[in-house]
Design a protein around this motif. Structure first.
Motif, PDB file in Angstrom:
ATOM      1  N   ILE A 250      -7.444  12.330  -7.695  1.00  0.00           N
ATOM      2  CA  ILE A 250      -7.618  13.089  -6.454  1.00  0.00           C
ATOM      3  C   ILE A 250      -8.748  12.500  -5.620  1.00  0.00           C
ATOM      4  CG2 ILE A 250      -8.257  15.346  -5.516  1.00  0.00           C
ATOM      5  CD1 ILE A 250      -6.827  16.577  -7.960  1.00  0.00           C
ATOM      6  N   PHE A 251      -9.825  12.109  -6.266  1.00  0.00           N
ATOM      7  CA  PHE A 251     -10.959  11.523  -5.540  1.00  0.00           C
ATOM      8  C   PHE A 251     -10.554  10.232  -4.836  1.00  0.00           C
ATOM      9  CE2 PHE A 251     -14.522   8.491  -5.536  1.00  0.00           C
ATOM     10  CZ  PHE A 251     -15.401   9.173  -4.695  1.00  0.00           C
ATOM     11  N   ILE A 252      -9.812   9.364  -5.524  1.00  0.00           N
ATOM     12  CA  ILE A 252      -9.401   8.086  -4.936  1.00  0.00           C
ATOM     13  C   ILE A 252      -8.472   8.315  -3.745  1.00  0.00           C
ATOM     14  CG2 ILE A 252      -8.070   5.981  -5.350  1.00  0.00           C
ATOM     15  CD1 ILE A 252      -9.136   6.054  -8.235  1.00  0.00           C
ATOM     16  N   ILE A 253      -7.554   9.270  -3.874  1.00  0.00           N
ATOM     17  CA  ILE A 253      -6.630   9.562  -2.766  1.00  0.00           C
ATOM     18  C   ILE A 253      -7.396  10.045  -1.547  1.00  0.00           C
ATOM     19  CG2 ILE A 253      -4.785  11.100  -1.988  1.00  0.00           C
ATOM     20  CD1 ILE A 253      -3.727  11.057  -4.885  1.00  0.00           C
ATOM     21  N   ILE A 254      -8.281  11.011  -1.732  1.00  0.00           N
ATOM     22  CA  ILE A 254      -9.052  11.561  -0.611  1.00  0.00           C
ATOM     23  C   ILE A 254      -9.926  10.479   0.010  1.00  0.00           C
ATOM     24  CG2 ILE A 254     -10.875  13.198   0.021  1.00  0.00           C
ATOM     25  CD1 ILE A 254      -9.734  15.101  -2.071  1.00  0.00           C
ATOM     26  N   LEU A 255     -10.574   9.664  -0.840  1.00  0.00           N
ATOM     27  CA  LEU A 255     -11.440   8.591  -0.340  1.00  0.00           C
ATOM     28  C   LEU A 255     -10.654   7.603   0.507  1.00  0.00           C
ATOM     29  CD1 LEU A 255     -14.277   7.294  -0.425  1.00  0.00           C
ATOM     30  CD2 LEU A 255     -13.500   6.001  -2.420  1.00  0.00           C
ATOM     31  N   ASN A 256      -9.465   7.213   0.066  1.00  0.00           N
ATOM     32  CA  ASN A 256      -8.654   6.251   0.816  1.00  0.00           C
ATOM     33  C   ASN A 256      -8.153   6.824   2.125  1.00  0.00           C
ATOM     34  OD1 ASN A 256      -7.851   3.473  -0.586  1.00  0.00           O
ATOM     35  ND2 ASN A 256      -8.216   4.979  -2.202  1.00  0.00           N
ATOM     36  N   ILE A 257      -7.787   8.083   2.127  1.00  0.00           N
ATOM     37  CA  ILE A 257      -7.322   8.707   3.372  1.00  0.00           C
ATOM     38  C   ILE A 257      -8.465   8.788   4.381  1.00  0.00           C
ATOM     39  CG2 ILE A 257      -6.492  10.854   4.394  1.00  0.00           C
ATOM     40  CD1 ILE A 257      -4.831  11.271   1.854  1.00  0.00           C
ATOM     41  N   ILE A 258      -9.653   9.198   3.928  1.00  0.00           N
ATOM     42  CA  ILE A 258     -10.817   9.253   4.818  1.00  0.00           C
ATOM     43  C   ILE A 258     -11.144   7.851   5.333  1.00  0.00           C
ATOM     44  CG2 ILE A 258     -13.296   9.723   4.929  1.00  0.00           C
ATOM     45  CD1 ILE A 258     -12.829  11.986   2.914  1.00  0.00           C
ATOM     46  N   PHE A 259     -11.107   6.869   4.444  1.00  0.00           N
ATOM     47  CA  PHE A 259     -11.362   5.479   4.830  1.00  0.00           C
ATOM     48  C   PHE A 259     -10.369   5.029   5.901  1.00  0.00           C
ATOM     49  CE2 PHE A 259     -10.829   0.849   4.144  1.00  0.00           C
ATOM     50  CZ  PHE A 259     -12.139   0.449   4.344  1.00  0.00           C
ATOM     51  N   GLY A 260      -9.098   5.408   5.732  1.00  0.00           N
ATOM     52  CA  GLY A 260      -8.074   5.035   6.696  1.00  0.00           C
ATOM     53  C   GLY A 260      -8.255   5.680   8.050  1.00  0.00           C
ATOM     54  N   VAL A 261      -8.816   6.882   8.068  1.00  0.00           N
ATOM     55  CA  VAL A 261      -9.049   7.587   9.336  1.00  0.00           C
ATOM     56  C   VAL A 261     -10.119   6.877  10.161  1.00  0.00           C
ATOM     57  CG1 VAL A 261      -9.945   9.717  10.353  1.00  0.00           C
ATOM     58  CG2 VAL A 261      -8.268   9.828   8.500  1.00  0.00           C
ATOM     59  N   PHE A 262     -11.147   6.363   9.495  1.00  0.00           N
ATOM     60  CA  PHE A 262     -12.294   5.793  10.203  1.00  0.00           C
ATOM     61  C   PHE A 262     -12.214   4.279  10.370  1.00  0.00           C
ATOM     62  CE2 PHE A 262     -13.955   9.842   8.620  1.00  0.00           C
ATOM     63  CZ  PHE A 262     -14.523  10.345   9.784  1.00  0.00           C
ATOM     64  N   VAL A 263     -11.262   3.635   9.723  1.00  0.00           N
ATOM     65  CA  VAL A 263     -11.106   2.177   9.877  1.00  0.00           C
ATOM     66  C   VAL A 263      -9.771   1.914  10.566  1.00  0.00           C
ATOM     67  CG1 VAL A 263     -10.961  -0.032   8.682  1.00  0.00           C
ATOM     68  CG2 VAL A 263     -12.461   1.766   7.794  1.00  0.00           C
ATOM     69  N   PRO A 264      -9.802   1.488  11.834  1.00  0.00           N
ATOM     70  CA  PRO A 264      -8.561   1.358  12.621  1.00  0.00           C
ATOM     71  C   PRO A 264      -7.549   0.398  12.020  1.00  0.00           C
ATOM     72  CG  PRO A 264     -10.528   1.205  14.027  1.00  0.00           C
ATOM     73  CD  PRO A 264     -11.008   1.152  12.605  1.00  0.00           C
TER      74      PRO A 264
ATOM     75  N   SER B 228       0.811  -1.222   0.000  1.00  0.00           N
ATOM     76  CA  SER B 228       0.000   0.000   0.000  1.00  0.00           C
ATOM     77  C   SER B 228       0.840   1.265   0.000  1.00  0.00           C
ATOM     78  CB  SER B 228      -0.938  -0.005   1.211  1.00  0.00           C
ATOM     79  OG  SER B 228      -1.784  -1.119   1.187  1.00  0.00           O
ATOM     80  N   GLY B 229       1.924   1.288   0.774  1.00  0.00           N
ATOM     81  CA  GLY B 229       2.776   2.479   0.804  1.00  0.00           C
ATOM     82  C   GLY B 229       3.342   2.794  -0.564  1.00  0.00           C
ATOM     83  N   ALA B 230       3.834   1.751  -1.255  1.00  0.00           N
ATOM     84  CA  ALA B 230       4.373   1.941  -2.607  1.00  0.00           C
ATOM     85  C   ALA B 230       3.280   2.364  -3.582  1.00  0.00           C
ATOM     86  CB  ALA B 230       5.037   0.656  -3.086  1.00  0.00           C
ATOM     87  N   LEU B 231       2.088   1.782  -3.433  1.00  0.00           N
ATOM     88  CA  LEU B 231       0.981   2.118  -4.330  1.00  0.00           C
ATOM     89  C   LEU B 231       0.537   3.565  -4.139  1.00  0.00           C
ATOM     90  CD1 LEU B 231      -1.101  -1.177  -4.090  1.00  0.00           C
ATOM     91  CD2 LEU B 231       0.191  -0.348  -6.060  1.00  0.00           C
ATOM     92  N   PHE B 232       0.475   4.008  -2.899  1.00  0.00           N
ATOM     93  CA  PHE B 232       0.143   5.414  -2.661  1.00  0.00           C
ATOM     94  C   PHE B 232       1.242   6.318  -3.198  1.00  0.00           C
ATOM     95  CE2 PHE B 232      -3.508   4.288  -0.284  1.00  0.00           C
ATOM     96  CZ  PHE B 232      -4.250   5.444  -0.102  1.00  0.00           C
TER      97      PHE B 232
END
Length: 516
Positions: free
Chosen positions: A325-339, A295-299
């Protein structure tokens, strides 16, 4: 005369493309109508240059509305830039029969359209062009003279049309060239390696088995602190479960091949590994859990696309910008709310990939000073994450992480190390303080520090009165030191918790015989 209007139309369109940096969106098959656009910092200007003739204002208004609706449905705007200004320029022999002056600046019902202007040019109304240049904030004046000779006029008009099409085709070829700078074979090799490593994990004990993950190189902070920094690389090729693998390989197939086409093979693999290293370092600094994945490399590849967008905003937003941009923002938001999501690795990789793109630069870019600065920034970034991680005691002394480490040390009979780690971890413990103290007492028993072991066990029971193993060991310690009353009290507590346990009953009977 229609040919005269064609000349004026194409003269204006060519001027917008050559001097004002407008792009051609569409053109009718007979080139009687052009649609151009230009993206500014705050808004997007859409210019329609048409030869269509309208007899009535209503017909004109309906045409304007239809074009605007169609554009709104199909155009891709940059993020946070939703305002569009429309400029409808009609080059006609005559104006509508009824008054159309209220359309010069039209009231718009949709919130996406900021302003909408209509201009009606004829041979003796040059002020309409002046109004258009003023409303569109154009910087270069347009001056021309219409040839008197009909043959010359037709020839010049055809030259203008040809030049417009030439510029448009050159722009399209430029876009195609950008996405064909390398054949994406390295992406496929990476996918194959990840799949093979997943199958190996499954064969050796399971990709969700923590011991197997640690053995084969998952990110494990304890091991890294002890010198196993190679885990940053190896963890990039391990995945936890089939869903984790499938999602990441799907992303690598689409995003990886795209980045490899844009940057070329060598630049791509450098970005991939530099981003993966940055993501691993960020995970080490911010996440105490055992982690693995690409995931780190993919981001980081998303970061490379953002870098491409900064260098080529026109192509970026015309092709993929909003989606990226939409995918990046969506994944970051997803990461914030999913421990369970390692958001530190994601964001760390995103930044690392962006910086790495500045190091390798796009093909045919020769900016050595900028690349040198990017190298310095990357080095500071990595060592900054390392320094922060080494001093972030809340992560490195995370109670769950340290409990796993303590269990490994007990198996290796390294009891002094256990007592040291528990002492260092206790100030950061929130939920597992009793368990930590119990393991410390267990180590002290093997070190024959019995008084300290009893003290630890009493603290355990103050925190967790139903901790049966603590009562049992405390009873055994009292029995060993012939303190039968205290041993009996501890055993009675055990029987209150579990009266059917044969070990507790046997100890109770043994203590009764000793007292008698």
């Amino acid at each position: 005369m229609f040919i005269r209007n064609q000349f004026v139309q194409n003269k204006l369109v060519l001027h917008l493309m050559e001097k004002e940096e407008y792009e051609l969106l569409t053109t009718s098959s007979n080139q009687e109508e052009y649609l151009l656009w230009k993206r500014n910092k705050r808004k997007t200007d859409i210019v329609r240059v048409s030869l269509k003739q309208y007899d009535w204002k209503k017909e004109l208004e309906v045409s304007v509305q239809q074009v605007e609706k169609k554009v709104i449905q199909n155009i891709k705007l940059p993020l946070f830039q939703q305002n569009i200004s429309f400029h409808h320029i009609f080059i006609a022999e005559y104006q509508p029969v009824d008054s159309w002056s209220d359309l010069k600046k039209r009231d718009v019902s949709t919130n996406k359209i900021d302003t909408s202007f209509v201009y009606m040019w004829s041979q003796h109304q040059d002020e309409e062009f002046a109004r258009f240049f003023q409303k569109a904030q154009l910087t270069h004046a347009l001056t021309f003279s219409i040839p008197d000779n009909l043959l010359e006029l037709e020839y010049q008009t055809e030259l203008l049309k040809h030049r417009i099409q030439q510029i448009h085709k050159t722009a399209e070829k430029e876009i195609l060239a950008v996405f064909n700078r390398g054949k994406p074979f390295l992406s496929y090799i990476l996918i194959a390696i990840n799949i093979m490593m997943f199958l190996l994990l499954e064969y050796r004990g399971g990709s969700t088995n923590l011991d197997t993950l640690i053995q084969y190189g998952a990110k494990y902070n304890v091991g890294m602190i002890e010198g196993e920094w190679w885990r940053i690389i190896t963890s990039m090729f391990l995945h936890i479960g089939i869903l984790h693998l499938a999602l990441n390989m799907l992303a690598l197939y689409f995003i990886g091949t795209l980045v490899e086409r844009i940057y070329g093979n060598i630049r791509f693999i450098i970005i991939y590994f530099f981003a993966g290293i940055a993501g691993g370092m960020a995970s080490f600094a911010l996440n105490p859990s055992i982690a693995a994945g690409a995931s780190g490399a993919l981001f980081g590849l998303f970061g490379a696309l953002l870098f491409f967008g900064i260098k080529n905003p026109r192509i970026f937003f015309k092709t993929m910008g909003m989606n990226v941009i939409f995918i990046i923002i969506l994944n970051i938001i997803f990461g914030v709310f999913v421990p369970q999501v390692d958001n530190g690795a994601h964001i760390g990789g995103l930044i690392g990939g962006f910086i790495a793109s500045g190091i390798v630069m796009l093909p045919k870019s020769k900016v050595f000073m900028q690349q040198l600065i990017a190298i310095v920034i990357y080095v500071f970034y990595i060592f900054g994450l390392l320094a922060y991680g080494l001093t972030n005691d809340e992560v490195q002394y995370n109670e769950t992480l340290q409990l796993q480490r303590i269990q490994q040390l007990l198996e290796a009979e390294q009891y002094n190390e256990v007592t040291k780690i528990v002492t260092e971890t206790l100030p950061y413990a929130e939920q597992l303080e009793a368990e930590l103290l119990f393991y410390k007492s267990f180590a002290n028993i093997h070190l024959e520090s019995f008084d300290q072991a009893k003290s630890d066990l009493k603290k355990v029971l103050d925190l967790k009165s139903d901790f049966e193993e603590a009562w049992y060991n405390l009873a055994l310690l009292y029995q060993q030191e012939d303190e039968y009353d205290k041993a009996m009290d501890a055993t009675e507590q055990l029987l209150d918790l579990d009266s059917e346990n044969s070990s507790y009953q046997a100890l109770y009977q043994e203590l009764q015989r000793a007292e008698n």
